[in-house]
Write an enzyme that holds these catalytic residues in place. Structure first.
Site, PDB file in Angstrom:
ATOM      1  N   CYS A   1       0.544  -1.464  -0.168  1.00 13.97           N
ATOM      2  CA  CYS A   1      -0.019   0.171   0.377  1.00 13.97           C
ATOM      3  C   CYS A   1       0.634   1.190  -0.285  1.00 13.97           C
ATOM      4  O   CYS A   1       1.433   1.314   0.890  1.00 13.97           O
ATOM      5  CB  CYS A   1      -0.497   0.023   0.960  1.00 13.97           C
TER       6      CYS A   1
ATOM      7  N   CYS B   1      -0.743   3.572   2.164  1.00 14.77           N
ATOM      8  CA  CYS B   1      -0.311   3.552   3.405  1.00 14.77           C
ATOM      9  C   CYS B   1       1.133   4.305   3.802  1.00 14.77           C
ATOM     10  O   CYS B   1       1.585   4.839   5.101  1.00 14.77           O
ATOM     11  CB  CYS B   1      -0.369   2.419   3.659  1.00 14.77           C
ATOM     12  N   ASP B   2       1.762   3.402   3.044  1.00 10.88           N
ATOM     13  CA  ASP B   2       3.931   3.776   3.835  1.00 10.88           C
ATOM     14  C   ASP B   2       4.036   4.591   3.017  1.00 10.88           C
ATOM     15  O   ASP B   2       5.640   4.977   2.931  1.00 10.88           O
ATOM     16  CB  ASP B   2       3.845   1.728   3.642  1.00 10.88           C
TER      17      ASP B   2
END
Length: 369
Positions: free
Chosen positions: A148, A151-152
């Protein structure tokens, strides 16, 4: 152990942000929900808490100015659900019968009768299955390996570094383009000599000076160490069979997601990939009393905060249904617990026996006259 039978008004399958939020809301409504979550399984990469259990820093969930560890966030979700009286059951569900209410769920040790069912089983990232990909400590998952970018990607560990994305579809192009906001360089590794992505996504990636494509190449191994995480990937040219090591600080798998819906095939309406279809105005599926929330019905956003939002919606929909109020269905109709159907145009109500009564004041008055 003898098979035990449990009767519940609300049963929730899945313990990620969607499932636990649904539990919090339905428990506060005094519906005494039961949440069934998957046992810990290293091979399947499952654990109570969902995908956030294999995530490290979460910086985009509201309310945590300094960020929060994924597992810590899910612990807080769970504590809140427990506080209001949610019952938890850690079992694999082997069979589901949604042909009539109460719905029947079977596990190795239990038969659960559910008046309403909230499905929050999520979607799992597709992995390559190569060395170094597994979760820490068996690999570098959560320490340089991610599925992701949203997300990261913004994490300090990836800023101004060289990153590798594997994939050739829209997801890979979107994630690669997103990562260029933070990375110094992004390599896209693809097994073929052309992309599967839509034309507009391809052109956007091709125009980005930070993105470089490595064609006809497979990723054989992710390498690194305990201190720095990922330090590189071993690549193999599929035409010459030659191998080389490409240095990088992060590896992003972008070959798609698979919704965890196999248990419901043949009973619930799904799209061609397997995502559950829900109403545009509620979380209702095609079966009255069955609701879906989170990544199991969301192929677009796939974020913890959006999953939590639909978990709230599913709990409110289940409460409304149990209160004998109409809930919007994917067909456009609204259906009550008794089986009354409010037509799409809201002009009539079809009773369970098939009889029709007006739902417009002027028509009701005319009928009475």
């Amino acid at each position: 152990m003898a098979i035990q039978t449990l009767d519940k008004e609300v049963v929730i399958i899945g313990s990620g942000p969607a499932g636990l939020t649904a539990a919090i809301y339905s428990a506060r409504a005094n519906l005494k929900p039961m949440l069934i979550d998957a046992p810990v399984d290293a091979h399947k990469q499952t654990a109570p808490g969902g995908q956030l259990m294999i995530t490290t820093d979460v910086e985009n969930y509201p309310g945590f100015a300094e960020g929060v560890q994924g597992p810590d966030l899910m612990v807080e979700f769970r504590k809140q659900a427990e506080r209001f009286g949610t019952d938890f059951l850690e079992e694999w569900i082997t069979e589901v019968d949604l042909s009539e209410r109460p719905f029947i769920l079977r596990t190795e040790n239990y038969i659960i009768n559910a008046q309403t069912l909230i499905i929050a089983t999520g979607a799992s990232a597709k992995w390559l299955g190569i060395p170094g990909e597994a979760k820490v400590p068996d690999g570098f998952g959560g320490h340089g390996v991610s599925a992701c970018a949203t997300c990261d990607g913004p994490l300090p560990a990836f800023r101004n570094k060289t990153l590798v994305v594997v994939g050739g579809g829209d997801t890979a192009m979107e994630e690669s383009t997103f990562l260029t906001r933070y990375a110094a360089k992004v390599y896209v590794v693809h097994r073929r000599d052309k992309l599967r992505a839509s034309k507009i996504m391809q052109e956007k990636a091709f125009r980005n000076e930070k993105i470089e494509f490595i064609w006809n190449t497979a990723v054989e191994e992710i390498v690194g160490n305990g201190e720095h995480g990922v330090t590189g990937v071993r690549l193999r040219d599929l035409k010459t069979n030659e191998e080389r090591l490409l240095s990088c600080a992060g590896f992003f798998v972008a070959i798609g997601h698979k919704p965890n819906t196999d248990l419901f095939r043949g009973q619930l309406d799904m799209d061609e990939i397997g995502y559950l279809k829900t109403s545009g105005h509620s979380t209702a599926t095609n079966i009255p009393g069955v609701f879906a929330s989170g990544d199991v019905q969301d192929s677009i956003y796939r974020q913890a905060v959006t999953a939590a939002g639909t978990g709230c919606m599913a709990a409110l929909d289940a409460e409304r249904f149990l209160d004998h109020l109409p809930v919007a269905m994917p067909s456009g109709e609204e259906v009550t617990m008794e089986g009354e159907h409010v037509t799409k145009d809201h002009r009539a109500i079809i009773e369970p026996d098939g009889s029709m009564i007006p739902n417009q004041l002027d028509e009701v008055l005319a009928q009475e006259e």
